[in-house]
Scaffold this motif. Structure first.
Motif, PDB file in Angstrom:
ATOM      1  N   ARG A   1      29.547  41.338  38.678  1.00  0.00           N
ATOM      2  CA  ARG A   1      28.715  41.811  37.572  1.00  0.00           C
ATOM      3  C   ARG A   1      28.288  43.248  37.858  1.00  0.00           C
ATOM      4  O   ARG A   1      27.563  43.497  38.825  1.00  0.00           O
ATOM      5  N   HIS A   2      28.687  44.171  37.002  1.00  0.00           N
ATOM      6  CA  HIS A   2      28.518  45.592  37.298  1.00  0.00           C
ATOM      7  C   HIS A   2      27.579  46.322  36.342  1.00  0.00           C
ATOM      8  O   HIS A   2      27.357  47.514  36.506  1.00  0.00           O
TER       9      HIS A   2
ATOM     10  N   VAL B   1      43.098  50.108  49.649  1.00  0.00           N
ATOM     11  CA  VAL B   1      42.174  50.479  48.583  1.00  0.00           C
ATOM     12  C   VAL B   1      42.362  49.555  47.380  1.00  0.00           C
ATOM     13  O   VAL B   1      41.386  49.132  46.753  1.00  0.00           O
ATOM     14  N   LYS B   2      43.599  49.217  47.082  1.00  0.00           N
ATOM     15  CA  LYS B   2      43.869  48.318  45.966  1.00  0.00           C
ATOM     16  C   LYS B   2      43.262  46.944  46.210  1.00  0.00           C
ATOM     17  O   LYS B   2      42.670  46.330  45.304  1.00  0.00           O
ATOM     18  N   GLU B   3      43.365  46.428  47.439  1.00  0.00           N
ATOM     19  CA  GLU B   3      42.778  45.125  47.780  1.00  0.00           C
ATOM     20  C   GLU B   3      41.254  45.173  47.695  1.00  0.00           C
ATOM     21  O   GLU B   3      40.615  44.215  47.232  1.00  0.00           O
ATOM     22  N   ILE B   4      40.665  46.281  48.140  1.00  0.00           N
ATOM     23  CA  ILE B   4      39.211  46.433  48.065  1.00  0.00           C
ATOM     24  C   ILE B   4      38.768  46.468  46.606  1.00  0.00           C
ATOM     25  O   ILE B   4      37.792  45.810  46.220  1.00  0.00           O
TER      26      ILE B   4
ATOM     27  N   ASN C   1      36.270  43.226  41.880  1.00  0.00           N
ATOM     28  CA  ASN C   1      36.480  42.941  40.456  1.00  0.00           C
ATOM     29  C   ASN C   1      36.898  44.166  39.642  1.00  0.00           C
ATOM     30  O   ASN C   1      36.598  44.259  38.449  1.00  0.00           O
ATOM     31  N   TYR C   2      37.576  45.112  40.287  1.00  0.00           N
ATOM     32  CA  TYR C   2      38.180  46.230  39.573  1.00  0.00           C
ATOM     33  C   TYR C   2      39.690  45.986  39.544  1.00  0.00           C
ATOM     34  O   TYR C   2      40.374  46.150  40.559  1.00  0.00           O
ATOM     35  N   GLU C   3      40.186  45.604  38.389  1.00  0.00           N
ATOM     36  CA  GLU C   3      41.614  45.325  38.285  1.00  0.00           C
ATOM     37  C   GLU C   3      42.450  46.600  38.334  1.00  0.00           C
ATOM     38  O   GLU C   3      43.598  46.592  38.769  1.00  0.00           O
ATOM     39  N   ASP C   4      41.872  47.710  37.894  1.00  0.00           N
ATOM     40  CA  ASP C   4      42.551  49.003  37.921  1.00  0.00           C
ATOM     41  C   ASP C   4      42.059  49.780  39.136  1.00  0.00           C
ATOM     42  O   ASP C   4      40.926  50.271  39.152  1.00  0.00           O
ATOM     43  N   ASP C   5      42.894  49.876  40.173  1.00  0.00           N
ATOM     44  CA  ASP C   5      42.447  50.553  41.394  1.00  0.00           C
ATOM     45  C   ASP C   5      42.228  52.048  41.153  1.00  0.00           C
ATOM     46  O   ASP C   5      41.424  52.680  41.849  1.00  0.00           O
ATOM     47  N   ALA C   6      42.910  52.628  40.178  1.00  0.00           N
ATOM     48  CA  ALA C   6      42.696  54.045  39.862  1.00  0.00           C
ATOM     49  C   ALA C   6      41.270  54.256  39.341  1.00  0.00           C
ATOM     50  O   ALA C   6      40.613  55.252  39.680  1.00  0.00           O
TER      51      ALA C   6
END
Length: 275
Positions: free
Chosen positions: A188-189, A240-243, A248-253
């Motif tokens: 929850r962000h 970074v993508k795994e983090i 809960n950030y599906e877009d690592d960018a």
């Protein structure tokens, strides 16, 4: 020294750069901690270096990374949840009380001379009790530990002008918000998420948090996410993508832009600098 009572553990360490071996803090990283720090000491809490202007107490949740930099005369008490926790103690002075569920600030209690003398007296009693082996030792240690937490909770309320009976609802609200952020920051962000959980409007949530924090609820939520990001970058081999995915950030960018905007450097640069 450490005492074990079945599954219950309680210990006391001298906290100084010279006294602590590298593995000493790692061995108890899963413990809840109370640290007495003398005036002029310098310590590092997670990724922030802090110089103490007064004697102080610091209340530390498990897995917070703690390091003495220029510290002499510090004392660290540590215990697991089996020894002392919410299930058998009053909520306000338990290990999920306001001192341990405080996402607004690093939970320092600055002490005046009389308060410091009082706390140091209790610590000396703890050290004496650690050398006892009778049947009352466990309960005596628990009583002394609770005295420190109780006295510190009282001081915190006075310092934040939340000591009167009329303000107890504010204290409980702050505790609930802290606990919810700690439980849900990975999924929850937004401020609206927490306002819904607390059955208030986002505007009312911001007003209540403003009683004790200069940071807004949005900043508090973001700061907790950033702190966890730094911990994972510094202390794991996750990509970074795994983090990003774990938070809960599906877009690592998007996550990289979020981290860079809030810290001034990219996740990869932070990892390189820390290493």
């Amino acid at each position: 020294m450490i005492k074990e009572f079945s599954f219950k553990q309680f210990g006391n360490l001298e906290f100084s750069k010279s006294a602590l071996q590298d593995h000493a803090l790692t061995a108890i990283e899963g413990h809840i901690k109370i640290l007495f720090i003398p005036k002029n000491a310098i310590i590092q809490v997670d990724f922030q270096e802090i110089a103490m202007e007064t004697d102080a107490l610091l209340f530390i949740n498990p897995n917070v990374v703690l390091k003495p930099c220029e510290t002499v005369g510090g004392q660290l008490m540590h215990f697991n949840k089996d020894f002392y926790c919410i299930e058998i103690h009053d909520q306000e002075v338990a290990c999920d009380g306001i001192l341990y569920n405080n996402v607004f600030e690093i939970p320092f209690i600055n002490l005046n001379q009389a308060q410091s003398d009082d706390i140091q007296r209790i610590i000396r009693e703890i050290q004496v009790e650690m050398n006892n082996e009778d049947s009352s030792t466990e309960e005596m240690l628990r009583i002394l530990l609770k005295m420190i937490i109780l006295k510190s909770t009282r001081i915190w309320k006075e310092q934040h002008q939340l000591a009167t009976k009329d303000q107890q609802t504010d204290v409980q609200f702050l505790r609930k918000f802290s606990k919810l952020v700690e439980q849900h920051y990975k999924t929850r962000h937004t401020v609206a998420d927490y306002a819904d959980l607390l059955f208030v409007t986002p505007k009312n949530l911001s007003k209540k948090i403003g009683l004790v924090s200069k940071a807004t609820p949005n900043e508090i939520i973001k700061n907790r996410i950033i702190l966890e990001s730094k911990r994972l970058l510094a202390h794991t081999t996750m990509t970074v993508k795994e983090i990003a995915y774990s938070l809960n950030y599906e877009d690592d960018a998007y996550f990289i832009r979020f981290f860079t905007k809030n810290t001034g450097i990219s996740p990869i640069t932070f990892r390189k600098q820390f290493k």
